[in-house]
Design a protein around this motif. Structure first.
Motif, mmCIF file in Angstrom:
data_model
loop_
_atom_site.group_PDB
_atom_site.id
_atom_site.type_symbol
_atom_site.label_atom_id
_atom_site.label_comp_id
_atom_site.label_asym_id
_atom_site.label_seq_id
_atom_site.Cartn_x
_atom_site.Cartn_y
_atom_site.Cartn_z
ATOM 1 N N HIS A 10 0.787 -1.162 0.128
ATOM 2 C CA HIS A 10 0.162 0.189 0.022
ATOM 3 C C HIS A 10 0.900 1.194 -0.048
ATOM 4 C CE1 HIS A 10 0.598 0.666 4.217
ATOM 5 N NE2 HIS A 10 0.591 -0.757 4.570
ATOM 6 N N ASP A 11 2.112 1.204 0.273
ATOM 7 C CA ASP A 11 3.148 2.335 0.224
ATOM 8 C C ASP A 11 3.650 2.700 -1.128
ATOM 9 O OD1 ASP A 11 2.280 2.890 2.992
ATOM 10 O OD2 ASP A 11 4.333 1.633 3.636
ATOM 11 N N GLN A 12 3.424 1.755 -2.074
ATOM 12 C CA GLN A 12 4.114 1.797 -3.344
ATOM 13 C C GLN A 12 3.407 2.896 -4.055
ATOM 14 O OE1 GLN A 12 4.341 -1.967 -5.078
ATOM 15 N NE2 GLN A 12 5.716 -2.905 -3.577
ATOM 16 N N GLU A 13 4.239 3.371 -5.280
ATOM 17 C CA GLU A 13 3.520 4.471 -5.796
ATOM 18 C C GLU A 13 2.521 3.817 -7.120
ATOM 19 O OE1 GLU A 13 3.774 7.724 -5.935
ATOM 20 O OE2 GLU A 13 4.628 7.673 -3.642
ATOM 21 N N GLN A 14 3.293 2.860 -7.581
ATOM 22 C CA GLN A 14 2.345 2.107 -8.839
ATOM 23 C C GLN A 14 1.267 1.605 -8.282
ATOM 24 O OE1 GLN A 14 5.315 -0.017 -10.593
ATOM 25 N NE2 GLN A 14 6.406 1.786 -11.434
ATOM 26 N N ARG A 15 0.199 1.673 -8.865
ATOM 27 C CA ARG A 15 -1.086 0.743 -8.836
ATOM 28 C C ARG A 15 -0.920 -0.761 -9.539
ATOM 29 N NH1 ARG A 15 -6.277 3.971 -9.940
ATOM 30 N NH2 ARG A 15 -7.179 2.012 -9.784
ATOM 31 N N ALA A 16 -1.631 -1.754 -8.705
ATOM 32 C CA ALA A 16 -1.450 -2.951 -9.176
ATOM 33 C C ALA A 16 -2.305 -3.329 -10.385
ATOM 34 C CB ALA A 16 -1.988 -4.049 -7.963
ATOM 35 N N LEU A 17 -3.339 -2.645 -10.445
ATOM 36 C CA LEU A 17 -4.309 -2.795 -11.437
ATOM 37 C C LEU A 17 -4.502 -1.543 -12.435
ATOM 38 C CD1 LEU A 17 -7.054 -4.852 -10.059
ATOM 39 C CD2 LEU A 17 -5.453 -5.523 -11.658
ATOM 40 N N ALA A 18 -4.576 -1.633 -13.818
ATOM 41 C CA ALA A 18 -4.780 -0.350 -14.554
ATOM 42 C C ALA A 18 -6.122 0.173 -14.149
ATOM 43 C CB ALA A 18 -4.517 -0.551 -15.782
ATOM 44 N N PRO A 19 -6.338 1.404 -14.148
ATOM 45 C CA PRO A 19 -8.125 1.958 -14.183
ATOM 46 C C PRO A 19 -8.817 1.283 -15.167
ATOM 47 C CG PRO A 19 -6.403 3.663 -14.761
ATOM 48 C CD PRO A 19 -5.620 2.439 -14.509
ATOM 49 N N ILE A 20 -9.901 1.155 -14.917
ATOM 50 C CA ILE A 20 -11.016 0.749 -15.778
ATOM 51 C C ILE A 20 -11.483 1.901 -16.702
ATOM 52 C CG2 ILE A 20 -13.300 -0.325 -16.111
ATOM 53 C CD1 ILE A 20 -13.000 -1.497 -13.445
ATOM 54 N N ARG A 21 -11.188 1.684 -18.354
ATOM 55 C CA ARG A 21 -11.664 2.407 -18.938
ATOM 56 C C ARG A 21 -12.782 2.172 -19.848
ATOM 57 N NH1 ARG A 21 -6.242 3.970 -18.719
ATOM 58 N NH2 ARG A 21 -6.018 5.900 -18.313
ATOM 59 N N TRP A 22 -13.865 2.383 -19.853
ATOM 60 C CA TRP A 22 -15.100 2.026 -20.621
ATOM 61 C C TRP A 22 -15.072 2.299 -21.865
ATOM 62 C CZ3 TRP A 22 -17.452 -1.441 -17.862
ATOM 63 C CH2 TRP A 22 -17.544 -1.472 -16.427
ATOM 64 N N GLY A 23 -15.217 1.423 -22.829
ATOM 65 C CA GLY A 23 -15.410 1.933 -24.410
ATOM 66 C C GLY A 23 -16.617 2.506 -24.572
ATOM 67 N N ARG A 24 -16.393 3.445 -25.647
ATOM 68 C CA ARG A 24 -17.448 3.997 -26.126
ATOM 69 C C ARG A 24 -18.073 3.410 -27.495
ATOM 70 N NH1 ARG A 24 -17.491 10.151 -24.310
ATOM 71 N NH2 ARG A 24 -16.191 10.163 -22.776
ATOM 72 N N PRO A 25 -19.307 3.532 -27.635
ATOM 73 C CA PRO A 25 -19.947 2.812 -28.727
ATOM 74 C C PRO A 25 -19.783 3.996 -29.915
ATOM 75 C CG PRO A 25 -21.669 3.547 -27.377
ATOM 76 C CD PRO A 25 -20.249 3.818 -26.534
ATOM 77 N N SER A 26 -19.687 3.604 -31.033
ATOM 78 C CA SER A 26 -19.391 4.164 -32.291
ATOM 79 C C SER A 26 -20.863 4.754 -32.574
ATOM 80 C CB SER A 26 -18.912 3.434 -33.374
ATOM 81 O OG SER A 26 -19.811 2.291 -33.924
ATOM 82 N N GLY A 27 -20.384 5.720 -33.477
ATOM 83 C CA GLY A 27 -22.054 6.275 -34.072
ATOM 84 C C GLY A 27 -22.853 5.328 -34.675
ATOM 85 N N GLY A 28 -22.166 4.306 -35.368
ATOM 86 C CA GLY A 28 -23.265 3.550 -36.240
ATOM 87 C C GLY A 28 -23.860 2.733 -35.265
ATOM 88 N N VAL A 29 -23.477 2.238 -33.953
ATOM 89 C CA VAL A 29 -24.099 1.510 -32.997
ATOM 90 C C VAL A 29 -25.128 2.161 -32.533
ATOM 91 C CG1 VAL A 29 -23.727 0.067 -30.711
ATOM 92 C CG2 VAL A 29 -21.944 -0.306 -32.554
ATOM 93 N N VAL A 30 -24.805 3.485 -32.103
ATOM 94 C CA VAL A 30 -26.087 4.297 -31.647
ATOM 95 C C VAL A 30 -27.084 4.443 -32.479
ATOM 96 C CG1 VAL A 30 -26.440 6.711 -30.602
ATOM 97 C CG2 VAL A 30 -24.414 5.360 -29.982
ATOM 98 N N VAL A 31 -26.835 4.742 -33.888
ATOM 99 C CA VAL A 31 -27.781 4.858 -34.725
ATOM 100 C C VAL A 31 -28.712 3.466 -34.840
ATOM 101 C CG1 VAL A 31 -28.458 5.058 -37.195
ATOM 102 C CG2 VAL A 31 -26.813 6.544 -36.041
ATOM 103 N N ALA A 32 -28.117 2.298 -34.754
ATOM 104 C CA ALA A 32 -28.830 1.031 -34.966
ATOM 105 C C ALA A 32 -29.643 0.976 -33.644
ATOM 106 C CB ALA A 32 -27.814 -0.197 -34.997
ATOM 107 N N LEU A 33 -29.126 1.325 -32.596
ATOM 108 C CA LEU A 33 -29.923 0.843 -31.376
ATOM 109 C C LEU A 33 -31.213 2.308 -31.563
ATOM 110 C CD1 LEU A 33 -27.295 0.571 -28.671
ATOM 111 C CD2 LEU A 33 -29.010 -0.958 -29.464
ATOM 112 N N LEU A 34 -30.970 3.386 -31.837
ATOM 113 C CA LEU A 34 -31.941 4.330 -32.084
ATOM 114 C C LEU A 34 -33.208 3.742 -33.268
ATOM 115 C CD1 LEU A 34 -30.399 7.516 -31.949
ATOM 116 C CD2 LEU A 34 -31.753 6.730 -30.023
ATOM 117 N N ILE A 35 -32.745 3.104 -34.216
ATOM 118 C CA ILE A 35 -33.566 2.536 -35.098
ATOM 119 C C ILE A 35 -34.539 1.301 -34.628
ATOM 120 C CG2 ILE A 35 -33.738 1.315 -37.163
ATOM 121 C CD1 ILE A 35 -31.266 2.976 -38.568
ATOM 122 N N TRP A 36 -33.692 0.531 -33.647
ATOM 123 C CA TRP A 36 -34.407 -0.413 -32.773
ATOM 124 C C TRP A 36 -35.491 0.051 -31.868
ATOM 125 C CZ3 TRP A 36 -34.476 -2.338 -27.727
ATOM 126 C CH2 TRP A 36 -34.761 -3.741 -27.656
#
Length: 121
Positions: A10-36
């Motif tokens: 717990h005193d070390q400077e580095q993190r054991a795990l990388a932070p979680i980065r959520w992917g963003r959907p592309s514009g085409g995926v959002v359009v397909a969901l809106l059409i749905w």
């Protein structure tokens, strides 16, 4: 021999795990969901407004046909948007999740048409 002590984790400077980065959907995926979502509106809400929610209540034959047409067109739109979603995302799971409700709505529309027609006579 010298022993070098390591600091606790717990005193070390580095993190054991990388932070979680959520992917963003592309514009085409959002359009397909809106059409749905538009397909769901056409398949469920429009026939509900035309025919009512009670399957044992009679309705004019013209309204029954229009309600079934909206249900089937909405289901077709949902199938096409599921295909678009598969093409854009590459995930068959997303396509299956989009396909299944379209077939359910089409089946329920046919059942509602049968019920309304039988009780209208």
């Amino acid at each position: 021999m010298s022993t070098q002590q390591r600091p606790p984790a717990h005193d070390q400077e580095q993190r054991a795990l990388a932070p979680i980065r959520w992917g963003r959907p592309s514009g085409g995926v959002v359009v397909a969901l809106l059409i749905w979502v538009v397909g769901i509106f056409l398949a469920a809400v429009v026939p509900l407004l035309l025919l009512g929610s009670d399957p044992y209540e009679a309705a004019p034959v013209g309204r029954i046909g229009v309600g079934l047409a909206f249900t089937l067109v909405g289901s077709l739109i949902m199938v096409l948007s599921a295909y678009l979603l598969y093409r854009k995302s590459g995930s068959i799971g997303a396509a299956i999740l989009a396909f299944v409700p379209s077939f359910v709505f089409a089946t329920l529309g046919i059942l509602m048409t049968t019920m309304k027609t039988l009780y209208g006579q």
